[in-house]
Design an enzyme around this catalytic site. Sequence first.
Site, PDB file in Angstrom:
ATOM      1  N   ASP A  13       9.350  84.459  77.360  1.00 15.04           N
ATOM      2  CA  ASP A  13       9.166  85.845  77.799  1.00 15.04           C
ATOM      3  C   ASP A  13       9.405  86.871  76.697  1.00 15.04           C
ATOM      4  O   ASP A  13       9.837  88.004  76.956  1.00 15.04           O
ATOM      5  CB  ASP A  13      10.077  86.157  79.007  1.00 15.04           C
ATOM      6  CG  ASP A  13       9.816  85.222  80.167  1.00 15.04           C
ATOM      7  OD1 ASP A  13       8.649  84.835  80.357  1.00 15.04           O
ATOM      8  OD2 ASP A  13      10.775  84.871  80.876  1.00 15.04           O
ATOM      9  N   LYS A  16       4.796  87.237  74.172  1.00 15.97           N
ATOM     10  CA  LYS A  16       3.721  86.511  73.483  1.00 15.97           C
ATOM     11  C   LYS A  16       2.348  86.957  73.972  1.00 15.97           C
ATOM     12  O   LYS A  16       1.425  87.129  73.176  1.00 15.97           O
ATOM     13  CB  LYS A  16       3.869  84.996  73.726  1.00 15.97           C
ATOM     14  CG  LYS A  16       5.164  84.413  73.205  1.00 15.97           C
ATOM     15  CD  LYS A  16       5.327  82.958  73.619  1.00 15.97           C
ATOM     16  CE  LYS A  16       5.520  82.737  75.104  1.00 15.97           C
ATOM     17  NZ  LYS A  16       6.802  83.206  75.644  1.00 15.97           N
ATOM     18  N   GLY A  40       4.189  82.750  82.143  1.00 20.77           N
ATOM     19  CA  GLY A  40       3.663  83.986  82.712  1.00 20.77           C
ATOM     20  C   GLY A  40       3.519  84.959  81.569  1.00 20.77           C
ATOM     21  O   GLY A  40       4.512  85.402  81.016  1.00 20.77           O
ATOM     22  N   HIS A  41       2.304  85.232  81.156  1.00 19.21           N
ATOM     23  CA  HIS A  41       2.057  86.068  79.984  1.00 19.21           C
ATOM     24  C   HIS A  41       1.418  87.381  80.428  1.00 19.21           C
ATOM     25  O   HIS A  41       0.346  87.389  81.026  1.00 19.21           O
ATOM     26  CB  HIS A  41       1.161  85.325  78.981  1.00 19.21           C
ATOM     27  CG  HIS A  41       1.815  84.087  78.428  1.00 19.21           C
ATOM     28  ND1 HIS A  41       1.186  83.209  77.584  1.00 19.21           N
ATOM     29  CD2 HIS A  41       3.076  83.603  78.591  1.00 19.21           C
ATOM     30  CE1 HIS A  41       2.026  82.225  77.261  1.00 19.21           C
ATOM     31  NE2 HIS A  41       3.172  82.438  77.878  1.00 19.21           N
ATOM     32  N   GLN A 225       6.408  79.366  76.651  1.00 17.29           N
ATOM     33  CA  GLN A 225       7.873  79.189  76.627  1.00 17.29           C
ATOM     34  C   GLN A 225       8.425  79.657  75.271  1.00 17.29           C
ATOM     35  O   GLN A 225       7.837  80.534  74.662  1.00 17.29           O
ATOM     36  CB  GLN A 225       8.261  77.723  76.908  1.00 17.29           C
ATOM     37  CG  GLN A 225       8.056  77.294  78.350  1.00 17.29           C
ATOM     38  CD  GLN A 225       6.635  76.935  78.697  1.00 17.29           C
ATOM     39  OE1 GLN A 225       6.016  76.116  78.055  1.00 17.29           O
ATOM     40  NE2 GLN A 225       6.082  77.547  79.741  1.00 17.29           N
TER      41      GLN A 225
HETATM   42  P1  GDP Z   1       5.567  86.220  77.486  1.00 19.28           P
HETATM   43  O1  GDP Z   1       5.840  85.158  78.473  1.00 19.28           O
HETATM   44  O2  GDP Z   1       6.193  85.926  76.151  1.00 19.28           O
HETATM   45  O3  GDP Z   1       4.113  86.545  77.344  1.00 19.28           O
HETATM   46  O4  GDP Z   1       6.295  87.540  78.012  1.00 19.28           O
HETATM   47  P2  GDP Z   1       6.256  88.093  79.537  1.00 19.28           P
HETATM   48  O5  GDP Z   1       4.934  88.689  79.792  1.00 19.28           O
HETATM   49  O6  GDP Z   1       6.737  87.067  80.478  1.00 19.28           O
HETATM   50  O7  GDP Z   1       7.399  89.187  79.473  1.00 19.28           O
HETATM   51  C1  GDP Z   1       7.349  90.252  78.604  1.00 19.28           C
HETATM   52  C2  GDP Z   1       7.411  91.548  79.414  1.00 19.28           C
HETATM   53  O8  GDP Z   1       7.704  92.623  78.557  1.00 19.28           O
HETATM   54  C3  GDP Z   1       6.082  91.914  80.068  1.00 19.28           C
HETATM   55  O9  GDP Z   1       6.350  92.577  81.270  1.00 19.28           O
HETATM   56  C4  GDP Z   1       5.433  92.847  79.059  1.00 19.28           C
HETATM   57  O10 GDP Z   1       4.529  93.761  79.659  1.00 19.28           O
HETATM   58  C5  GDP Z   1       6.635  93.578  78.545  1.00 19.28           C
HETATM   59  N1  GDP Z   1       6.570  94.028  77.146  1.00 19.28           N
HETATM   60  C6  GDP Z   1       5.997  93.397  76.077  1.00 19.28           C
HETATM   61  N2  GDP Z   1       6.255  94.093  74.947  1.00 19.28           N
HETATM   62  C7  GDP Z   1       6.979  95.174  75.308  1.00 19.28           C
HETATM   63  C8  GDP Z   1       7.590  96.239  74.584  1.00 19.28           C
HETATM   64  O11 GDP Z   1       7.509  96.335  73.362  1.00 19.28           O
HETATM   65  N3  GDP Z   1       8.303  97.159  75.309  1.00 19.28           N
HETATM   66  C9  GDP Z   1       8.428  97.079  76.652  1.00 19.28           C
HETATM   67  N4  GDP Z   1       9.128  98.009  77.269  1.00 19.28           N
HETATM   68  N5  GDP Z   1       7.878  96.084  77.359  1.00 19.28           N
HETATM   69  C10 GDP Z   1       7.175  95.125  76.700  1.00 19.28           C
HETATM   70  P1  IMO Z   2       6.661  81.941  79.105  1.00 21.91           P
HETATM   71  O1  IMO Z   2       5.477  81.250  78.485  1.00 21.91           O
HETATM   72  C1  IMO Z   2      10.829  81.675  80.350  1.00 21.91           C
HETATM   73  C2  IMO Z   2      12.198  77.832  81.948  1.00 21.91           C
HETATM   74  C3  IMO Z   2      12.533  77.761  83.423  1.00 21.91           C
HETATM   75  C4  IMO Z   2      13.635  76.711  83.378  1.00 21.91           C
HETATM   76  C5  IMO Z   2      13.162  75.751  82.324  1.00 21.91           C
HETATM   77  C6  IMO Z   2      12.445  74.517  82.849  1.00 21.91           C
HETATM   78  O2  IMO Z   2       6.296  82.956  80.112  1.00 21.91           O
HETATM   79  O3  IMO Z   2       7.592  82.432  78.049  1.00 21.91           O
HETATM   80  P2  IMO Z   2      10.023  74.154  83.894  1.00 21.91           P
HETATM   81  O4  IMO Z   2       9.381  74.712  85.118  1.00 21.91           O
HETATM   82  O5  IMO Z   2       9.284  74.454  82.631  1.00 21.91           O
HETATM   83  O6  IMO Z   2      10.338  72.695  84.015  1.00 21.91           O
HETATM   84  O7  IMO Z   2      11.458  74.897  83.793  1.00 21.91           O
HETATM   85  O8  IMO Z   2      12.267  76.494  81.498  1.00 21.91           O
HETATM   86  N1  IMO Z   2      10.834  78.333  81.643  1.00 21.91           N
HETATM   87  C7  IMO Z   2      10.582  79.550  81.140  1.00 21.91           C
HETATM   88  N2  IMO Z   2      11.412  80.587  80.876  1.00 21.91           N
HETATM   89  N3  IMO Z   2       9.513  81.778  80.062  1.00 21.91           N
HETATM   90  C8  IMO Z   2       8.680  80.750  80.298  1.00 21.91           C
HETATM   91  O9  IMO Z   2       7.373  80.769  79.942  1.00 21.91           O
HETATM   92  C9  IMO Z   2       9.199  79.574  80.899  1.00 21.91           C
HETATM   93  N4  IMO Z   2       8.672  78.392  81.286  1.00 21.91           N
HETATM   94  C10 IMO Z   2       9.686  77.641  81.714  1.00 21.91           C
HETATM   95  O10 IMO Z   2      12.996  79.007  83.887  1.00 21.91           O
HETATM   96  O11 IMO Z   2      14.836  77.299  82.933  1.00 21.91           O
HETATM   97 MG    MG Z   3       6.617  84.963  80.407  1.00 18.39          MG
END
Ligand code: GDP
Ligand code: IMO
Ligand code: MG
Length: 425
Positions: A13, A16, A40-41, A225
């Site tokens: 999270d 990416k 979840g991206h 991840q």
């Molecule tokens: P990922 O799994 O690495 O793609 O990240 P996620 O999408 O799960 O979580 C990142 C969250 O931070 C999302 O809700 C993005 O919209 C938000 N986000 C990304 N970059 C920034 C930033 O620079 N500032 C803020 N406030 N939010 C951001």
């Molecule tokens: P993105 O790509 C954050 C965590 C789960 C749990 C552990 C194992 O959005 O960064 P799993 O279902 O993979 O067997 O769970 O890994 N986990 C993540 N945490 N971002 C993710 O993906 C994750 N994918 C799995 O919360 O702790």
């Molecule tokens: Mg994510």
Amino acid sequence: MANIVIIGAQWGDEGKGKIVDMLSAQCPFVIRFQGGNNAGHTIRVQGEETILHLIPSGILHRGTTCLIGNGVVLDPLVFLEEADKLAARGIDVSPERLGISKKTHLILPYHKQLDKAREAKRAGRKIGTTGRGIGPCYEDKIARVGIRAGDLTNPALLREKIRHALLEKNTLLRALYKFEALNPETAADELLALAPRLTPYLTDVEARIDEAAARGEDTLFEGAQGVHLDIDHGTYPFVTSSSTVSGNAAAGSGMPPSFFTRIAGVAKAYTTRVGSGPFPTELLDDAGAYLREKGHEYGATTGRARRCGWLDTVVLRASVRLNGFTDIAMTKLDVLQNLPVLRICVAYEFNGERCERIPQEEGALAGVTPIYEEMPGFEDDISGCTGFEQLPDTARAYVRRAEELAGVRISMISVGPDRRQTIMR
Ligand code: GDP
Ligand code: IMO
Ligand code: MG
């Protein structure tokens, strides 16, 4: 020609999706190489949010082809739902620009059942998985009893494989976990019913990348991840079931390691983690709650509140080393606004001694005490800054100190969720 790998440098999270979306404006090919819909991206473009679980984060750029590599585990239903949602918004998800490797393993209902059943039974030692069947699907791949996307074109083989797999799974589900047994014919019928929609997406991913490279086109490999959720190098057993490090961009897509020209890590300006496991810089106080609320730190996949803490450069240095990062994108710097003091973990105290690396014994990371450096915070709203010089002095000092401690250049700074809220340095 640039062949770029994007890797989450912490526990997932990191943002990416945002970085991949932004960079794929220049990259005609984006490839996912591991993980599944545990990811979840999130991408935000002019206020409109898109959350992708399986489809690569280049899909919003019309000219970009998105491929799902052999290293991914794919839930067919989730893939089709995601494609349908995008199509409903007028985004082209035709097989011309979206493909699945024939070698990609499929997540079946019994994988999800087993994931949930095991978590339920692990009272007190839950991993906190996403419940999406990721671990059990990778187990079957390694046990050589997995169902691959290419099997969709061979109904007899697919049926036979499902029967064989369920012989064992049903015994486990019924006898040990007290779950209902699954009917192999129903499972096969349900999957085969989706085959006509899925098979047009089957493709030879390596050949597609080779052809793109021959045309001189850039490619982007999207990690899911984060490094510290890696099956080998993460905080085992509180990890995911795939290899999340840059080395797997090669194995998970079928390209040789020599193909890559740049490996960029994505790191938040602080740290978060979802699910169980050690987290040395976790904040259980008001500052943690502040980061969670200001950063909207709730999971994009499960909606769970993310645990929040200070930036940990022991973790970052390990990521730099394990992945060979050429540069880092620091995201969510805007979220640190109005914290009077910023802390950066520079090392740990472990067994009474200063320690610069993550101890490798299982559980040891839970026993370290972070050693912090303090820096002054900033009060200005930086979400509109477009150049590094526009940032307040204290924010710039924070970025510079983080890059010094990480040992690699911070080349991009994200100051908001929108595609445009990014500073290129
Ligand atoms: P990922 O799994 O690495 O793609 O990240 P996620 O999408 O799960 O979580 C990142 C969250 O931070 C999302 O809700 C993005 O919209 C938000 N986000 C990304 N970059 C920034 C930033 O620079 N500032 C803020 N406030 N939010 C951001
Ligand atoms: P993105 O790509 C954050 C965590 C789960 C749990 C552990 C194992 O959005 O960064 P799993 O279902 O993979 O067997 O769970 O890994 N986990 C993540 N945490 N971002 C993710 O993906 C994750 N994918 C799995 O919360 O702790
Ligand atoms: Mg994510």
